[in-house]
Design an enzyme around this catalytic site. Structure first.
Site, PDB file in Angstrom:
ATOM      1  N   SER A 144       0.865  -1.187   0.000  1.00  0.00           N
ATOM      2  CA  SER A 144       0.000   0.000   0.000  1.00  0.00           C
ATOM      3  C   SER A 144       0.894   1.227   0.000  1.00  0.00           C
ATOM      4  O   SER A 144       2.068   1.139   0.407  1.00  0.00           O
ATOM      5  CB  SER A 144      -0.858   0.002   1.266  1.00  0.00           C
ATOM      6  N   TYR A 157      -2.101   0.560  10.752  1.00  0.00           N
ATOM      7  CA  TYR A 157      -2.113   0.071   9.361  1.00  0.00           C
ATOM      8  C   TYR A 157      -0.808   0.452   8.652  1.00  0.00           C
ATOM      9  O   TYR A 157      -0.207  -0.368   7.963  1.00  0.00           O
ATOM     10  CB  TYR A 157      -3.328   0.628   8.620  1.00  0.00           C
TER      11      TYR A 157
HETATM   12  P1  NAP Z   1     -11.360  -6.364   0.833  1.00  0.00           P
HETATM   13  O1  NAP Z   1     -12.368  -6.229  -0.250  1.00  0.00           O
HETATM   14  O2  NAP Z   1     -11.789  -6.160   2.262  1.00  0.00           O
HETATM   15  O3  NAP Z   1     -10.644  -7.789   0.692  1.00  0.00           O
HETATM   16  C1  NAP Z   1      -9.801  -8.295   1.704  1.00  0.00           C
HETATM   17  C2  NAP Z   1      -9.614  -9.781   1.452  1.00  0.00           C
HETATM   18  O4  NAP Z   1      -8.684 -10.295   2.415  1.00  0.00           O
HETATM   19  C3  NAP Z   1     -10.916 -10.560   1.600  1.00  0.00           C
HETATM   20  O5  NAP Z   1     -11.018 -11.492   0.564  1.00  0.00           O
HETATM   21  C4  NAP Z   1     -10.727 -11.273   2.944  1.00  0.00           C
HETATM   22  O6  NAP Z   1     -11.400 -12.533   2.916  1.00  0.00           O
HETATM   23  C5  NAP Z   1      -9.227 -11.475   2.955  1.00  0.00           C
HETATM   24  N1  NAP Z   1      -8.708 -11.703   4.296  1.00  0.00           N
HETATM   25  C6  NAP Z   1      -8.669 -10.833   5.344  1.00  0.00           C
HETATM   26  N2  NAP Z   1      -8.141 -11.435   6.423  1.00  0.00           N
HETATM   27  C7  NAP Z   1      -7.839 -12.702   6.036  1.00  0.00           C
HETATM   28  C8  NAP Z   1      -7.295 -13.825   6.714  1.00  0.00           C
HETATM   29  N3  NAP Z   1      -6.955 -13.762   8.015  1.00  0.00           N
HETATM   30  N4  NAP Z   1      -7.111 -14.979   6.035  1.00  0.00           N
HETATM   31  C9  NAP Z   1      -7.463 -15.064   4.720  1.00  0.00           C
HETATM   32  N5  NAP Z   1      -7.997 -14.045   4.034  1.00  0.00           N
HETATM   33  C10 NAP Z   1      -8.187 -12.879   4.697  1.00  0.00           C
HETATM   34  O7  NAP Z   1     -10.171  -5.308   0.628  1.00  0.00           O
HETATM   35  P2  NAP Z   1      -9.127  -5.087  -0.577  1.00  0.00           P
HETATM   36  O8  NAP Z   1      -9.047  -3.631  -0.772  1.00  0.00           O
HETATM   37  O9  NAP Z   1      -9.421  -5.954  -1.732  1.00  0.00           O
HETATM   38  O10 NAP Z   1      -7.789  -5.548   0.159  1.00  0.00           O
HETATM   39  C11 NAP Z   1      -6.854  -6.440  -0.412  1.00  0.00           C
HETATM   40  C12 NAP Z   1      -5.447  -5.996  -0.045  1.00  0.00           C
HETATM   41  O11 NAP Z   1      -5.192  -4.719  -0.628  1.00  0.00           O
HETATM   42  C13 NAP Z   1      -5.207  -5.821   1.453  1.00  0.00           C
HETATM   43  O12 NAP Z   1      -3.926  -6.335   1.788  1.00  0.00           O
HETATM   44  C14 NAP Z   1      -5.235  -4.305   1.641  1.00  0.00           C
HETATM   45  O13 NAP Z   1      -4.490  -3.890   2.770  1.00  0.00           O
HETATM   46  C15 NAP Z   1      -4.611  -3.867   0.336  1.00  0.00           C
HETATM   47  N6  NAP Z   1      -4.865  -2.474  -0.044  1.00  0.00           N
HETATM   48  C16 NAP Z   1      -6.125  -2.004  -0.194  1.00  0.00           C
HETATM   49  C17 NAP Z   1      -6.332  -0.673  -0.561  1.00  0.00           C
HETATM   50  C18 NAP Z   1      -7.709  -0.072  -0.727  1.00  0.00           C
HETATM   51  O14 NAP Z   1      -7.827   1.162  -0.761  1.00  0.00           O
HETATM   52  N7  NAP Z   1      -8.746  -0.869  -0.861  1.00  0.00           N
HETATM   53  C19 NAP Z   1      -5.230   0.170  -0.765  1.00  0.00           C
HETATM   54  C20 NAP Z   1      -3.955  -0.353  -0.611  1.00  0.00           C
HETATM   55  C21 NAP Z   1      -3.777  -1.671  -0.255  1.00  0.00           C
HETATM   56  P3  NAP Z   1     -12.219 -13.191   4.123  1.00  0.00           P
HETATM   57  O15 NAP Z   1     -12.789 -12.073   4.947  1.00  0.00           O
HETATM   58  O16 NAP Z   1     -13.246 -14.036   3.428  1.00  0.00           O
HETATM   59  O17 NAP Z   1     -11.193 -14.006   4.858  1.00  0.00           O
END
Ligand code: NAP
Length: 259
Positions: A144, A157
């Protein structure tokens, strides 16, 4: 969407953690379109199957914070990909809370370190032998801009994503001489379930994060994952930092009036 592949990806297997929503789900779909066999894991198996089954990916229950679950998952990956694993996308993670340091909670920090940092460490350790055995492995960590910026309320975070970034960079040094590429994709604001999770299901607060601006989509980031993965095997994309045009820094977002 078209991607240039260095060679046919017909026999290549990719693992995507956190494939049940957002960036992980989009990566599952796009990697399948690019010809990879895909195995994906997350805690919500029903949601994961909804993503995986229509595109012919394999959905397996996985909690990256649970060492035994990671072990079981890795054994199943090795059974399904005896020729070795080509790609590991460490995507599972997220944020909890947005409180100043005086008010931030230990359990939020623990959740964020467990999922973003230790989860990535465990998955990498468990699957590294298989990535090496493939002869052309690749680890893509979803970091990120929080990995190199800080902002008020973001201590836990940003500390976790700074930690993940250190892990990624160390891995690249330690794997020198091995056939495993290491990439960090570091997005800015992406509209997924990220903010809903961060604000404990408060949909109004989550929606406000993207008010008056155009965020990235999960597909924008999955596109970067597939692009980095499909460069020739001697080309290592170290880092891709990807922001919306409307975002110059974590705290500097251009917003238009909302009617
Ligand atoms: P999201 O829609 O909330 O997806 C998060 C995913 O992570 C879900 O599929 C969730 O699945 C899974 N997850 C969380 N904890 C887990 C665990 N303990 N074991 C296995 N799976 C787990 O959010 P997203 O934005 O796609 O996030 C994906 C990645 O991108 C993250 O690392 C986040 O920090 C990063 N990111 C996001 C943004 C943003 O603005 N959205 C920006 C920069 C980086 P379950 O709940 O089904 O386990």
């Amino acid at each position: 969407m078209s991607h240039t592949t260095s060679k046919t990806t017909g026999s290549k297997t990719a693992v995507v953690t956190g494939g049940s929503s957002g960036i992980g789900a989009a990566s599952v779909r796009q990697l399948r379109s690019a010809g990879y066999q895909v195995i994906t894991g997350a805690r919500r198996l029903d949601r994961l199957r909804e993503v995986a089954e229509p595109v012919g990916a394999v959905a397996l229950e996985l909690d990256v914070t649970d060492p035994n679950a990671v072990k079981t998952f890795a054994a199943e990956v090795e059974r399904r990909a005896p020729e070795g694993l080509s790609l590991l996308v460490n995507n599972a993670g997220g944020a909890l809370g947005m409180d100043r340091i005086e008010e931030t909670r230990d359990e939020h920090w623990e959740w964020m370190f467990q999922s973003n940092v230790l989860g990535t460490l465990r998955m990498t350790r468990a699957l590294l032998p298989s990535l090496i055995a493939s002869g052309a492995g690749h680890i893509i960590n979803i970091g990120s801009i929080a990995g190199f910026e800080t902002y008020p309320g973001g201590s836990g975070y940003t500390a976790a994503k700074h930690g993940l970034r250190a892990l990624t960079r160390t891995l690249r040094l330690e794997l020198l001489g091995q056939p495993v590429r290491v990439t960090e994709v570091a997005p800015g604001l992406v509209e997924t379930e990220f903010s809903k999770v961060r604000f404990a299901g408060d949909a109004d607060r989550a929606t406000k994060v993207y008010d008056g601006m155009t965020p990235l989509t999960a597909d924008d980031i999955a596109d970067c994952v597939v692009w980095a993965a499909t460069r020739p095997p001697h080309v290592n994309i170290d880092e891709l930092v990807v922001r919306p045009l409307d975002q110059a820094a974590a705290t500097l977002v251009h917003r238009r009036p909302v009617e």
